[in-house]
Write a protein that holds these residues in place. Structure first.
Motif, mmCIF file in Angstrom:
data_model
loop_
_atom_site.group_PDB
_atom_site.id
_atom_site.type_symbol
_atom_site.label_atom_id
_atom_site.label_comp_id
_atom_site.label_asym_id
_atom_site.label_seq_id
_atom_site.Cartn_x
_atom_site.Cartn_y
_atom_site.Cartn_z
ATOM 1 N N ASP A 52 0.769 -1.163 -0.101
ATOM 2 C CA ASP A 52 0.074 -0.059 -0.012
ATOM 3 C C ASP A 52 0.830 1.175 0.035
ATOM 4 O OD1 ASP A 52 -2.144 -1.433 0.253
ATOM 5 O OD2 ASP A 52 -2.948 -0.867 1.897
ATOM 6 N N LEU A 53 1.945 1.150 0.950
ATOM 7 C CA LEU A 53 2.928 2.476 0.931
ATOM 8 C C LEU A 53 3.597 2.719 -0.457
ATOM 9 C CD1 LEU A 53 4.380 1.769 4.178
ATOM 10 C CD2 LEU A 53 2.459 3.167 3.834
ATOM 11 N N ARG A 54 3.853 1.664 -1.025
ATOM 12 C CA ARG A 54 4.635 1.864 -2.351
ATOM 13 C C ARG A 54 3.646 2.636 -3.367
ATOM 14 N NH1 ARG A 54 9.711 -0.153 -2.413
ATOM 15 N NH2 ARG A 54 10.258 -2.150 -1.202
ATOM 16 N N ARG A 55 2.282 1.969 -3.274
ATOM 17 C CA ARG A 55 1.384 2.170 -4.205
ATOM 18 C C ARG A 55 0.955 3.911 -4.075
ATOM 19 N NH1 ARG A 55 -3.540 3.689 -3.224
ATOM 20 N NH2 ARG A 55 -3.654 2.467 -1.131
ATOM 21 N N GLN A 56 0.833 4.259 -2.449
ATOM 22 C CA GLN A 56 0.851 5.536 -2.412
ATOM 23 C C GLN A 56 2.053 6.445 -2.771
ATOM 24 O OE1 GLN A 56 0.125 5.934 1.788
ATOM 25 N NE2 GLN A 56 -2.046 4.910 1.652
ATOM 26 N N TRP A 57 3.077 6.103 -2.659
ATOM 27 C CA TRP A 57 4.333 6.944 -2.939
ATOM 28 C C TRP A 57 4.396 7.033 -4.542
ATOM 29 C CZ3 TRP A 57 7.837 3.274 0.166
ATOM 30 C CH2 TRP A 57 7.877 3.520 1.616
ATOM 31 N N ALA A 58 3.969 6.113 -5.069
ATOM 32 C CA ALA A 58 3.963 6.244 -6.655
ATOM 33 C C ALA A 58 2.884 7.133 -7.119
ATOM 34 C CB ALA A 58 3.857 4.719 -7.220
ATOM 35 N N ARG A 61 5.340 3.760 17.411
ATOM 36 C CA ARG A 61 4.331 3.024 17.625
ATOM 37 C C ARG A 61 3.798 2.398 16.831
ATOM 38 N NH1 ARG A 61 0.143 5.362 22.269
ATOM 39 N NH2 ARG A 61 -0.115 3.713 23.216
ATOM 40 N N PRO A 62 4.338 1.221 16.100
ATOM 41 C CA PRO A 62 5.666 0.619 16.285
ATOM 42 C C PRO A 62 6.493 1.132 15.123
ATOM 43 C CG PRO A 62 4.195 -1.051 15.566
ATOM 44 C CD PRO A 62 3.173 0.026 15.566
ATOM 45 N N LEU A 63 7.717 0.911 15.200
ATOM 46 C CA LEU A 63 8.527 1.169 13.864
ATOM 47 C C LEU A 63 8.427 0.064 12.852
ATOM 48 C CD1 LEU A 63 10.576 2.888 12.272
ATOM 49 C CD2 LEU A 63 12.277 1.623 13.648
ATOM 50 N N ASN A 64 8.294 0.103 11.780
ATOM 51 C CA ASN A 64 8.000 -0.959 10.775
ATOM 52 C C ASN A 64 9.366 -0.837 10.079
ATOM 53 O OD1 ASN A 64 7.983 -2.382 8.359
ATOM 54 N ND2 ASN A 64 5.541 -2.257 8.357
ATOM 55 N N GLU A 65 10.452 -1.519 10.375
ATOM 56 C CA GLU A 65 11.647 -1.593 9.879
ATOM 57 C C GLU A 65 11.694 -1.643 8.406
ATOM 58 O OE1 GLU A 65 15.663 -1.254 8.906
ATOM 59 O OE2 GLU A 65 14.732 -0.659 10.862
ATOM 60 N N GLU A 66 10.909 -2.673 8.014
ATOM 61 C CA GLU A 66 10.882 -2.712 6.399
ATOM 62 C C GLU A 66 10.372 -1.625 5.625
ATOM 63 O OE1 GLU A 66 8.855 -6.204 3.490
ATOM 64 O OE2 GLU A 66 7.618 -5.620 5.218
ATOM 65 N N ALA A 67 9.276 -0.937 6.250
ATOM 66 C CA ALA A 67 8.959 0.220 5.690
ATOM 67 C C ALA A 67 9.659 1.325 5.709
ATOM 68 C CB ALA A 67 7.347 0.615 6.207
ATOM 69 N N PHE A 68 10.636 1.369 6.772
ATOM 70 C CA PHE A 68 11.712 2.449 6.988
ATOM 71 C C PHE A 68 12.736 2.209 5.834
ATOM 72 C CE2 PHE A 68 15.336 4.412 8.627
ATOM 73 C CZ PHE A 68 15.025 5.746 8.810
ATOM 74 N N ARG A 69 13.121 0.799 5.774
ATOM 75 C CA ARG A 69 14.191 0.810 4.775
ATOM 76 C C ARG A 69 13.461 0.936 3.131
ATOM 77 N NH1 ARG A 69 14.607 -4.166 7.293
ATOM 78 N NH2 ARG A 69 13.808 -5.269 5.532
ATOM 79 N N ALA A 70 12.348 0.816 2.914
ATOM 80 C CA ALA A 70 11.709 1.060 1.804
ATOM 81 C C ALA A 70 11.605 2.548 1.758
ATOM 82 C CB ALA A 70 10.253 0.648 1.580
ATOM 83 N N THR A 71 11.518 3.454 2.638
ATOM 84 C CA THR A 71 11.577 4.789 2.657
ATOM 85 C C THR A 71 12.666 5.400 2.245
ATOM 86 O OG1 THR A 71 9.579 4.838 4.365
ATOM 87 C CG2 THR A 71 10.790 6.925 3.924
ATOM 88 N N LEU A 72 13.793 4.750 2.775
ATOM 89 C CA LEU A 72 15.081 5.153 2.350
ATOM 90 C C LEU A 72 15.543 4.872 0.830
ATOM 91 C CD1 LEU A 72 17.190 3.870 5.338
ATOM 92 C CD2 LEU A 72 16.539 6.173 5.039
ATOM 93 N N GLU A 73 14.926 3.992 0.382
ATOM 94 C CA GLU A 73 14.973 3.732 -1.135
ATOM 95 C C GLU A 73 14.551 4.461 -1.987
ATOM 96 O OE1 GLU A 73 13.882 -0.354 -1.200
ATOM 97 O OE2 GLU A 73 15.606 -1.253 -0.104
ATOM 98 N N GLU A 74 12.991 4.985 -1.305
ATOM 99 C CA GLU A 74 12.232 5.885 -2.235
ATOM 100 C C GLU A 74 12.867 7.238 -2.248
ATOM 101 O OE1 GLU A 74 9.020 7.183 -4.262
ATOM 102 O OE2 GLU A 74 9.575 5.037 -3.629
ATOM 103 N N ARG A 75 13.485 7.738 -1.067
ATOM 104 C CA ARG A 75 14.222 8.961 -1.196
ATOM 105 C C ARG A 75 13.357 10.130 -1.281
ATOM 106 N NH1 ARG A 75 18.342 5.625 -2.056
ATOM 107 N NH2 ARG A 75 20.497 6.401 -1.297
#
Length: 325
Positions: free
Chosen positions: A51-57, A74-88
């Motif tokens: 869903d996040l990738r769809r929103q970013w696109a 609350r809480p930190l989603n590490e997978e989503a954070f890594r993807a955010t770094l890739e999204e820049r």
């Protein structure tokens, strides 16, 4: 138009940040805020990565202007954070704790860090961590926050921040609030509740109309939110939501022992992702008392900046007329 150093740091035209709204669908709103010359934001809470990738696109399709992606503890989603770094994105905004290690990772990826703080201790941590912008969020704010009032917190954070731009949040819904924030030493404001009541925000119309009709005391700070909110990822994180009243919340506050976390939390998450979050937890700040209509986001943002300019001019004129000759 009003411009401060915050604009230069974030690459925007106006000293306004649109707040993120956790799991709610907010791409059209964020894009409209960006189109108005401010910084739009996208939340990530409890959303699947697809869903996040769809929103970013979709966001990239709607605007080529800077925007922020928000994460919390609350809480930190590490997978989503890594993807955010890739999204820049232009910036990552963060709340409910100051994670110095994550700030460093964002900077290594060339991403600005916007750190929201709720007290002086967190402001000091944000400075040490190298935050690019610090948002001083007062307890009047909707969503998850602290208890110190905006009028008290902002000047304290300004004194601590040095050259780091400070943004005021909590209780701000018009140009008078922006003017007051600048007078306190802030470089801009973050708008949450005011933009919930915008045309583009994809929440139930019932929620928007409740905001328009609400008085400040119609919002409540939730002391027992640990019974139904996701857990914090780190031990020093904290935050207490502010929301409009619902039967669920009134029961949870009056009889917290009756709320079973293993049942309530998944039910609320399901409702939020299904567009029914307002039935349980309609996050709303005390600035609802200043919201009287539902307008397009660009009109809200530009109107607030224009009103602030007028307020500041009038204040300067009044001081000039009152000065001894």
């Amino acid at each position: 138009m009003l411009r401060t150093r915050l604009c230069d740091v974030l690459g925007v035209e106006l000293p306004v940040i649109g707040a993120p709204y956790g799991p709610y669908e907010q791409v059209e709103l964020a894009a409209a805020v960006c189109g108005a010359g401010a910084l739009g934001s996208l939340g990530t809470a409890v959303r699947p990565l697809a869903d996040l990738r769809r929103q970013w696109a979709r966001m990239r399709e709607l605007t080529d202007r800077p925007f922020a992606v928000n994460h919390t503890l609350r809480p930190l989603n590490e997978e989503a954070f890594r993807a955010t770094l890739e999204e820049r994105p232009a910036a990552i905004s963060f709340h409910l704790g100051v994670p110095g290690d994550l700030v460093a990772r964002a900077h290594d990826a060339g991403i600005r860090w916007i750190q929201q703080v709720m007290d002086v201790r967190q402001a000091e941590q944000a400075v040490r961590a190298g935050a690019d912008v610090i948002v001083a969020q007062g307890g009047e704010a909707g969503g998850q926050g602290g208890e110190v009032a905006t009028m008290v917190l902002v000047p304290q954070v300004v004194d601590i921040a040095g050259d780091i731009p400070v943004v005021a949040a909590g209780g701000i819904a018009d140009g008078r609030g922006l003017a007051a924030a600048l007078a306190l030493g802030a470089q801009g404001v973050a708008l949450g509740t005011r933009l919930l009541a915008s045309v583009e925000m994809n929440i139930a119309e019932e929620w928007k109309h409740r905001i328009v009709a609400a008085e400040a005391r119609d919002t409540i700070k939730l002391a027992h939110s640990d019974r139904f909110m996701p857990p914090f990822s780190r031990p020093d994180a904290y935050g207490f939501p502010r929301s409009l009243r619902t039967p669920f919340l009134e029961e949870a506050e009056e009889h917290p022992e009756r709320v079973r976390p293993d049942e309530a939390a998944p039910r609320i998450v399901e409702a939020m992702l299904g567009g029914r979050g307002h039935e349980f937890l309609p996050f709303t700040g005390q600035s609802a008392a200043l919201v009287h209509d539902i307008l397009p986001a660009a009109e809200i943002v530009r109107g607030i900046v224009e009103e602030a300019e007028t307020v500041l001019r009038r204040a300067a004129d009044a001081c000039t007329r009152g000065a001894p000759r």
